[in-house]
Design a protein around this motif. Structure first.
Motif, PDB file in Angstrom:
ATOM      1  N   GLU A 276       0.832  -1.207   0.000  1.00 24.97           N
ATOM      2  CA  GLU A 276       0.000   0.000   0.000  1.00 24.97           C
ATOM      3  C   GLU A 276       0.863   1.252   0.000  1.00 24.97           C
ATOM      4  O   GLU A 276       0.549   2.234  -0.669  1.00 24.97           O
ATOM      5  N   HIS A 279       1.875   2.296  -3.396  1.00 26.11           N
ATOM      6  CA  HIS A 279       0.920   3.121  -4.147  1.00 26.11           C
ATOM      7  C   HIS A 279       1.131   4.598  -3.820  1.00 26.11           C
ATOM      8  O   HIS A 279       1.023   5.456  -4.696  1.00 26.11           O
ATOM      9  N   HIS A 284       0.175   6.902  -6.960  1.00 21.98           N
ATOM     10  CA  HIS A 284      -0.968   6.325  -7.673  1.00 21.98           C
ATOM     11  C   HIS A 284      -2.284   6.914  -7.190  1.00 21.98           C
ATOM     12  O   HIS A 284      -3.200   7.135  -7.962  1.00 21.98           O
ATOM     13  N   THR A 285      -2.350   7.158  -5.848  1.00 20.79           N
ATOM     14  CA  THR A 285      -3.597   7.653  -5.274  1.00 20.79           C
ATOM     15  C   THR A 285      -3.891   9.058  -5.790  1.00 20.79           C
ATOM     16  O   THR A 285      -5.002   9.349  -6.233  1.00 20.79           O
ATOM     17  N   SER A 349      -4.392   0.225 -13.804  1.00 20.60           N
ATOM     18  CA  SER A 349      -4.421  -0.249 -12.420  1.00 20.60           C
ATOM     19  C   SER A 349      -3.536  -1.489 -12.244  1.00 20.60           C
ATOM     20  O   SER A 349      -2.815  -1.610 -11.241  1.00 20.60           O
ATOM     21  N   HIS A 352      -0.009  -0.434 -12.007  1.00 21.25           N
ATOM     22  CA  HIS A 352       0.260   0.137 -10.677  1.00 21.25           C
ATOM     23  C   HIS A 352       0.442  -0.944  -9.621  1.00 21.25           C
ATOM     24  O   HIS A 352       1.258  -0.802  -8.716  1.00 21.25           O
ATOM     25  N   GLU A 353      -0.341  -2.020  -9.727  1.00 16.84           N
ATOM     26  CA  GLU A 353      -0.210  -3.107  -8.754  1.00 16.84           C
ATOM     27  C   GLU A 353       1.184  -3.738  -8.829  1.00 16.84           C
ATOM     28  O   GLU A 353       1.802  -4.034  -7.806  1.00 16.84           O
ATOM     29  N   ALA A 356       3.580  -1.393  -7.154  1.00 17.51           N
ATOM     30  CA  ALA A 356       3.470  -1.426  -5.688  1.00 17.51           C
ATOM     31  C   ALA A 356       4.085  -2.717  -5.135  1.00 17.51           C
ATOM     32  O   ALA A 356       4.727  -2.706  -4.083  1.00 17.51           O
TER      33      ALA A 356
END
Ligand code: ZN
Length: 411
Positions: A276, A279, A284-285, A349, A352-353, A356
């Motif tokens: 997390e 991210h 990313h957020t 997404s 991004h995973e 992370a």
């Protein structure tokens, strides 16, 4: 039949048909892999766990197919007949006004809510129950549904009233003002959610001491400032483990589900938190928020233009016009592009995973991340043999086998 109505119905049928074909591919992939546990998971996933995941995966696909067909039918009935009928009945009693538009919207919303309630109940109380995930009693399910509907009415009603007012009072640029107002609402939403909404559904307590210390150390190493570490009683509703970060700046919170804390080792929990943090590290957020604001701009610009076109309502065969119908049908047309945007969004997404995961590997090493992912896949009965085309369309997270392979590859 009016031309826009025909176009939207044909498009919806094709889209649902394509999704059902993908479902068949996924079902075939699950059945094809049902014989033995894939080699990479042979140590951590027992044959019994694997059989359970196969049964759950196939059950979910069957439920999804039934829901998709019912949604399609309900959508077509609403477009061909429902919207105009409701508008006609309400218009016979209330003169043109924002109140009339709100009553039309409320009736449509209530009918669609009541129609979707049995499906939602089936998913939680039958499907999830059968596979051992559900912990909600029918009473708690009903309470949650009523509370969520009440919140939608309390928050959505005034927003819709504001939009309808802007459409009439500000004419042309109403959508620009609406965009500005909704952007402010999006920025405030996490704070409102944390302070007012989430406590209605769950209890939040400071994170248990034995986990707080190692996570504080991890935060210090990554230079992350948080507004608090919390654990949430997710076990009231489901046995699934998870974690989330919410908010911006120094007030952002880290929330860990008690189900995650109970089922994982401290190393695995650190890996989940490190993921997390990845991210946040890669912004990313923040980027997701900016993309949401840009998307809303495009959507409202399209809706703003469409809602004022004289061909819109006749194109759908509407005989009892009302501004709220223009709004709904403009959204339907603008939403026709959503499958393409959805594909792009999922692809981003998934990237991004992976980023992370790579960050978590740098922080805590590959092993705890791999074992956390493997345990989550096992406990959530995720399919270990997904179809790549199904995944391309549906998955916002890469399938666990790909994530594990990438983590081990780069180690
Ligand atoms: Zn993630």
């Amino acid at each position: 039949m009016p031309f826009l109505l025909v176009a939207v119905v044909v498009w919806s049928v094709l889209r649902t048909g394509a999704l059902l074909l993908l479902d068949r591919r996924q079902a075939a992939a699950i059945r094809g892999g049902s014989g033995a546990v894939p080699a990479a998971f042979a140590d951590a996933v027992s044959p019994a766990d694997h059989r359970k995941a196969v049964a759950y995966g196939l059950d979910r696909l069957r439920f999804g197919a039934v829901s998709a067909v019912l949604d399609l039918v309900a959508g077509i009935v609403a477009l061909v007949w429902g919207l105009d009928l409701v508008s006609g009945i309400v218009s016979a009693r209330i003169g043109p006004s924002i109140s009339r538009s709100l009553v039309i919207a409320a009736v449509l919303w209530l009918v669609s809510g009541l129609l979707s309630l049995p499906l939602a109940a089936w998913r939680t109380l039958v499907l999830e129950q059968r596979h051992g995930f559900n912990r909600r009693s029918p009473a708690l399910f009903l309470r949650d549904s009523l509370l969520a509907s009440l919140l939608t009415a309390v928050i959505g009603g005034p927003i819709l009233a504001g939009i309808l007012w802007a459409m009439q009072a500000l004419h042309g640029p109403w959508w620009l003002w609406t965009w500005a107002a909704l952007t402010v609402a999006m920025l405030l939403a996490p704070t409102i959610h944390v302070r007012l909404v989430a406590p209605l559904f769950n209890r939040f307590i400071p994170l248990r001491a034995e986990m707080a210390a190692p996570i504080e150390a991890l935060l210090a190493r990554t230079g992350f400032r948080s507004g608090g570490l919390f654990e949430m009683d997710a076990s009231r509703r489901s046995s699934r483990g998870n974690a989330y970060f919410i908010g911006f700046g120094p007030t952002k919170r880290i929330v860990l589900f008690d189900t995650l804390l109970d089922a994982h080792t401290p190393d695995e929990i650190q890996a989940v938190v490190a993921h997390e943090l990845g991210h946040f590290h890669h912004r990313h957020t923040l980027n997701g928020l900016l993309r949401g604001i840009a998307f809303l701009f495009g959507l409202l610009a399209a809706v703003g233009w469409l809602a004022h076109q004289s061909w819109l309502l006749p194109g759908f065969g509407i005989r009892h016009p009302d501004p709220v119908l223009s709004l709904i049908l403009a959204m339907v047309l603008a939403g026709a592009s959503s499958p393409i945007l959805g594909l792009a969004g999922n692809a981003l997404s998934r990237r991004h995973e992976f980023q992370a995961d790579a960050f978590a590997r740098r922080m805590v090493g590959a092993a705890p991340m791999v074992s956390a992912l493997t345990r989550l896949a096992r406990d959530n009965a995720s399919t270990l043999t997904p179809d790549p085309w199904f995944s391309l369309v549906h998955d916002s997270h890469p399938p666990v086998p790909l994530r594990v392979a990438r983590l081990l590859d780069a180690a």
